[in-house]
Scaffold this active site. Structure first.
Site, PDB file in Angstrom:
ATOM      1  N   ARG A  72      10.314  -3.104  -3.043  1.00 31.64           N
ATOM      2  CA  ARG A  72       8.875  -3.007  -3.272  1.00 31.64           C
ATOM      3  C   ARG A  72       8.661  -2.046  -4.431  1.00 31.64           C
ATOM      4  O   ARG A  72       9.227  -0.954  -4.454  1.00 31.64           O
ATOM      5  CB  ARG A  72       8.188  -2.496  -2.010  1.00 31.64           C
ATOM      6  CG  ARG A  72       6.657  -2.324  -2.083  1.00 31.64           C
ATOM      7  CD  ARG A  72       6.216  -1.843  -0.721  1.00 31.64           C
ATOM      8  NE  ARG A  72       4.786  -1.699  -0.539  1.00 31.64           N
ATOM      9  CZ  ARG A  72       4.167  -0.553  -0.289  1.00 31.64           C
ATOM     10  NH1 ARG A  72       4.858   0.592  -0.254  1.00 31.64           N
ATOM     11  NH2 ARG A  72       2.873  -0.513  -0.075  1.00 31.64           N
ATOM     12  N   GLU A 163      -3.067  -0.245   1.084  1.00 39.21           N
ATOM     13  CA  GLU A 163      -3.757   0.321   2.252  1.00 39.21           C
ATOM     14  C   GLU A 163      -5.274   0.258   2.078  1.00 39.21           C
ATOM     15  O   GLU A 163      -5.980   1.267   2.102  1.00 39.21           O
ATOM     16  CB  GLU A 163      -3.280   1.751   2.521  1.00 39.21           C
ATOM     17  CG  GLU A 163      -1.823   1.793   2.954  1.00 39.21           C
ATOM     18  CD  GLU A 163      -1.374   3.152   3.432  1.00 39.21           C
ATOM     19  OE1 GLU A 163      -0.562   3.225   4.353  1.00 39.21           O
ATOM     20  OE2 GLU A 163      -1.847   4.166   2.864  1.00 39.21           O
ATOM     21  N   GLU A 272       5.354  -0.393   5.142  1.00 40.28           N
ATOM     22  CA  GLU A 272       5.682   1.019   4.934  1.00 40.28           C
ATOM     23  C   GLU A 272       6.076   1.617   6.269  1.00 40.28           C
ATOM     24  O   GLU A 272       5.322   1.538   7.239  1.00 40.28           O
ATOM     25  CB  GLU A 272       4.492   1.824   4.380  1.00 40.28           C
ATOM     26  CG  GLU A 272       4.100   1.506   2.961  1.00 40.28           C
ATOM     27  CD  GLU A 272       3.046   2.482   2.440  1.00 40.28           C
ATOM     28  OE1 GLU A 272       2.948   3.613   2.967  1.00 40.28           O
ATOM     29  OE2 GLU A 272       2.314   2.100   1.518  1.00 40.28           O
TER      30      GLU A 272
END
Length: 374
Positions: A72, A163, A272
């Site tokens: 990522r 997020e 995450e």
């Protein structure tokens, strides 16, 4: 991962289409086994060396050798010098592809850190009205995705925002405001980013991930995705941050994943996560995790190398049990972020006891979690 301020709360890809983006051998383990390695170039610039079994190698090669199949890569629009911009991500993408790894592109749509409590508009985009900002987001995303195509390292998946639990590109795309909730404006910007992914694609369409931070919060996750889908936003993969020292016991993650799989019938990625291997601190900045009382499940996974490895093994088990086989996989967050590189220029690293290498750069047992096998 960042300094947090928590807020209150065209075509969906099938599991088969997601599996097509990973090697067939991965079917016996999580289909996606990856890590965010965005600080890698900064560490190499200061001479950090990573070793596995005593042998030094670039971090992406170590991860691939352990069975990882994704990295990522974070992109900020105009970060401080040396931090994760598009050029850095392109460099790491070339290396990842050479190591046989696929790329999840993580677009923050911010000059620097974006998280649930702050989603600042890039300085160069300031003052734009909603329609103009949407067009800017669309073009920026198109150009970023196309840049990876041009260099022969097409991305397999794209995160449209980081997020984005409370929206993106504040204040125009902020959901929770003094006068109520503004899902329509947020969805306008989110759709623009998704359209940009498709406009920049080459021969193979990247999967689109929508990422929030509520790994252990089923009510909050439902609230977000119910509203996004009600706005007609179409995407492929649900991404969740799950840090057990913030988001609760692993049972809460499992309950959330199981419910979201059944409710939305989309693949789920814990995009995450991290866990401490020590409670010591490797630099002068205080760490996120400093005491055993912050650890989940009554201390079942102590802050030791073995405890960290056990946490990741339990995470694999939880993903394997998600209904419909939709627990697609996980990304460890910055397992290579050792002391010496700060979260911002002149700062320290609050994450240095959550790595998967010790402070001398030696691999920890938790790297076994990247294996393809059971």
């Amino acid at each position: 991962m960042r300094r947090r301020t928590l807020l209150a709360a065209p075509l969906a890809a099938t599991a088969a289409s997601l599996a097509a983006r990973v090697p067939a051998a991965a079917a016996v383990g999580p289909r996606i086994r990856g890590a965010d390695i965005s600080f890698t170039l900064q560490h190499e610039a200061i001479g950090t060396t990573y070793r596995d079994g005593g042998s030094a190698a670039p971090v992406e090669r170590i991860l691939a050798g352990r069975g990882a199949n994704y990295v990522r890569l974070r992109v900020w629009t105009a970060p401080p010098a040396g931090y994760s911009d598009l050029a850095d991500a392109l460099t790491l993408a070339r290396r990842a592809h050479q190591a046989g790894l696929r790329v999840l592109l993580n677009l923050h749509y911010a000059d620097f850190w974006a998280d649930p409590g702050k989603q600042p508009v890039p300085a160069a985009w300031a003052g734009q009205d909603l329609n103009t900002l949407a067009a800017t987001v669309r073009a920026y995303t198109r150009d970023a995705v196309a840049a990876f195509e041009r260099q022969g390292t097409p991305v397999a998946m794209v995160q449209v925002g980081n997020e984005i639990t409370g929206g993106m590109l504040f204040p125009l795309g902020e959901v929770y405001r003094d006068d109520g909730e503004h899902w329509s404006e947020f969805a306008t910007l989110l759709r623009a980013g998704i359209e940009g992914v498709y406009a920049g694609q080459g021969g193979n369409r990247p999967l689109v991930m929508v990422h929030i931070d509520r790994g252990g919060d089923n009510a909050g996750s439902r609230y977000f995705f119910d509203h996004v889908l009600a706005q007609g936003v179409s995407f492929d993969v649900i991404g969740l941050s799950y840090y057990p020292f913030w988001h609760g016991d692993i049972a809460a993650l499992r309950a959330n994943l199981d419910d979201l799989s059944t409710r939305y019938r989309k693949d789920l990625v814990v995009v995450e996560t991290s866990y401490p291997w020590t409670l010591a601190n490797g630099d002068s900045l205080g760490n996120f995790v400093t005491s055993a009382g912050q650890l989940p499940d009554g201390g079942a996974y102590p802050a030791t190398p073995a405890g960290q490895a056990a946490y990741f093994e339990r995470l694999r088990e939880v993903l394997a049990a998600v209904p419909g086989g939709r627990g697609a996989g996980f990304f460890a967050w910055e397992p290579e972020w050792l002391p010496g590189v700060g979260w911002a220029p002149g700062e320290g690293n609050p994450n240095d006891n959550l790595t998967m290498f010790d402070w001398s750069g030696n691999a920890l047992p938790s790297l076994a979690a990247f294996r393809a096998g059971p």
